[in-house]
Design an enzyme around this catalytic site. Structure first.
Site, PDB file in Angstrom:
ATOM      1  N   ASP A   1     -21.044  32.889  -2.924  1.00 20.53           N
ATOM      2  CA  ASP A   1     -20.713  34.057  -2.113  1.00 20.53           C
ATOM      3  C   ASP A   1     -21.996  34.854  -1.902  1.00 20.53           C
ATOM      4  OD1 ASP A   1     -18.105  35.638  -1.194  1.00 20.53           O
ATOM      5  OD2 ASP A   1     -19.591  37.092  -1.863  1.00 20.53           O
TER       6      ASP A   1
ATOM      7  N   ASN B   1     -24.502  43.612   7.003  1.00 17.82           N
ATOM      8  CA  ASN B   1     -24.014  43.727   8.378  1.00 17.82           C
ATOM      9  C   ASN B   1     -23.947  45.181   8.824  1.00 17.82           C
ATOM     10  OD1 ASN B   1     -23.709  41.041   9.166  1.00 17.82           O
ATOM     11  ND2 ASN B   1     -21.672  40.881   8.266  1.00 17.82           N
TER      12      ASN B   1
ATOM     13  N   ASP C   1     -25.660  36.700  10.578  1.00 16.44           N
ATOM     14  CA  ASP C   1     -25.504  35.328  11.085  1.00 16.44           C
ATOM     15  C   ASP C   1     -26.715  34.470  10.729  1.00 16.44           C
ATOM     16  OD1 ASP C   1     -23.107  36.061  12.154  1.00 16.44           O
ATOM     17  OD2 ASP C   1     -23.801  36.151  14.240  1.00 16.44           O
TER      18      ASP C   1
ATOM     19  N   GLU D   1     -18.442  34.837   4.272  1.00 15.02           N
ATOM     20  CA  GLU D   1     -19.714  34.660   3.570  1.00 15.02           C
ATOM     21  C   GLU D   1     -19.541  33.803   2.323  1.00 15.02           C
ATOM     22  OE1 GLU D   1     -18.004  38.603   1.992  1.00 15.02           O
ATOM     23  OE2 GLU D   1     -18.045  37.497   3.875  1.00 15.02           O
TER      24      GLU D   1
END
Length: 395
Positions: free
Chosen positions: A259, A267, A276, A302
């Site tokens: 993770d 973000n 991304d 993620e």
């Protein structure tokens, strides 16, 4: 019009029919090998038209473009089959073969006319070109039946082109003129075998195109475009298969769940393009250093999962540490220099004969991942079963 005229239209008709079919396929699937196939059947149709239907030129000069067309057909069809496997097309070797064959053909057309010699020259040249396909495909893994069919079509073509004229001309003793040639058993055999080979080859290539299209659709359905790894659906399907194989072979299997740490914050503080880029870098990094048998997927926004057949706890930990410590370098050229992405890992191992299923392994790996995040993130933790407490009954 007699029956011979309609027989003469057989191969041109087949050629134009399949050329049109491959052109339509190419409009929907812009693969180079499909275009080569369309061009090969076009060349074949034109060559047969010039040979059998076209006007007779002085000194039989119409034979030259016709036979050049036959050699071009062989080259283009060889290119179609070889390019389908993403192998280098031997254009130079084929070009030299065609040039030598054409030169010898011209000599036996204008210098020392001989129908038999011209037949042997062109058939041998085309047979050598077909042999190049056999040589190119020989080491290729033939995963599907159609791969073996294409190989044997090329092998039969090579054998047919090289052996047939030698056998038939030795029995017939050559031809004095083209009237006798076109009424001979040899030319009837050529017309029939060429039609059969053209049909089988075309159908085989069309099936190959269909298989490639299905594989592409399956890839689009099972893969995550951003990470380049399997999506959750694809991962679960392939991981289940790999897990069953390990159980059948009594081999261990390791599951790593990863993770990306603080991904929402990344973000929020940067734009989504940075997030991304990290996902894409993680996927590329995993593909680069993971073992060949590994099944890797992006199973959440993620979150990632790596199933490694045959891996025990130590090798699984080494892989997880390699992915973890190499992540920042993998992202270096994709994200701001001030950003240091990290990832946490949980590991679970299924032992030989343990009967572990994927859901159980995922649950155990998730627990280990939770422990890695609870104890500070950017670390690797292995699943440890909680000890079972036994209570003694007093008397």
């Amino acid at each position: 019009m007699n029956g011979q005229f309609f027989i003469s239209l057989l191969n041109p008709g087949i050629g134009f029919l399949f050329a049109t079919a491959f052109f339509l396929l190419w409009l929907n699937r812009r693969e180079r090998y499909v275009a080569y196939a369309a061009a090969a059947y076009t060349a074949s149709a034109l060559a047969f038209l010039i040979q059998d239907v076209g006007p007779v030129l002085p000194m039989e000069l119409q034979r030259l473009p016709a036979n050049v067309g036959f050699l071009a057909t062989g080259m283009l069809f060889a290119a179609a089959i070889i390019k389908r496997y993403d192998l280098p097309v031997p254009w130079r070797a084929m070009g030299i073969t065609a040039a030598v064959s054409t030169t010898i053909f011209v000599w036996f057309l204008l210098g020392r006319p001989s129908i038999a010699a011209r037949i042997l020259t062109i058939s041998t040249g085309a047979g050598i070109i077909a042999t190049m396909v056999v040589i190119a495909l020989w080491p290729v893994e033939k995963r599907h039946l159609i791969d073996r069919v294409l190989f044997w079509v090329a092998a039969f073509s090579a054998l047919n082109l090289i052996v047939r004229p030698v056998v038939l001309l030795s029995l017939r003793g050559g031809f004095d003129n083209y009237v006798g040639f076109q009424q001979s058993i040899y030319w009837t055999t050529v017309q029939f075998t060429q039609a059969m080979v053209s049909i089988v080859a075309a159908i085989s290539l069309m099936v190959a195109v269909a298989i490639d299209q299905i594989a592409e659709l399956r890839r689009q359905a099972d893969y995550d475009n951003l990470s380049g790894l399997l999506n959750r659906r694809g991962f679960e399907a392939q991981a289940e298969t790999a897990l069953r194989r390990c159980q059948d072979e009594a081999r261990p299997v390791a599951l790593l769940v990863a993770d990306l740490d603080h991904f929402k914050r990344i973000n929020d503080n940067h734009d989504h393009a940075v997030g991304d880029a990290i996902i894409a870098a993680f996927g590329a990094h995993v593909r680069l250093i993971g073992p060949a048998a590994m099944v890797a997927g992006r199973i959440g926004g993620e979150e990632f999962a790596l199933l490694v057949p045959g891996a025990g706890i130590e090798s699984a930990r080494q892989l997880a540490e390699a992915v973890r410590t190499g992540l920042q370098a993998a992202c270096a050229d994709r994200i701001p220099a001030s950003l240091c992405p990290t990832a946490s890992f949980g590991i679970a191992v299924g032992t030989p004969g343990g009967g572990t299923n994927l859901a159980a392994l995922m649950h155990e790996a998730d627990q280990a991942l939770y422990e890695a995040k609870r104890t500070g993130r950017n670390r690797v933790r292995s699943y440890t079963p909680k000890p079972v407490r036994l209570t003694a009954n007093g008397g």
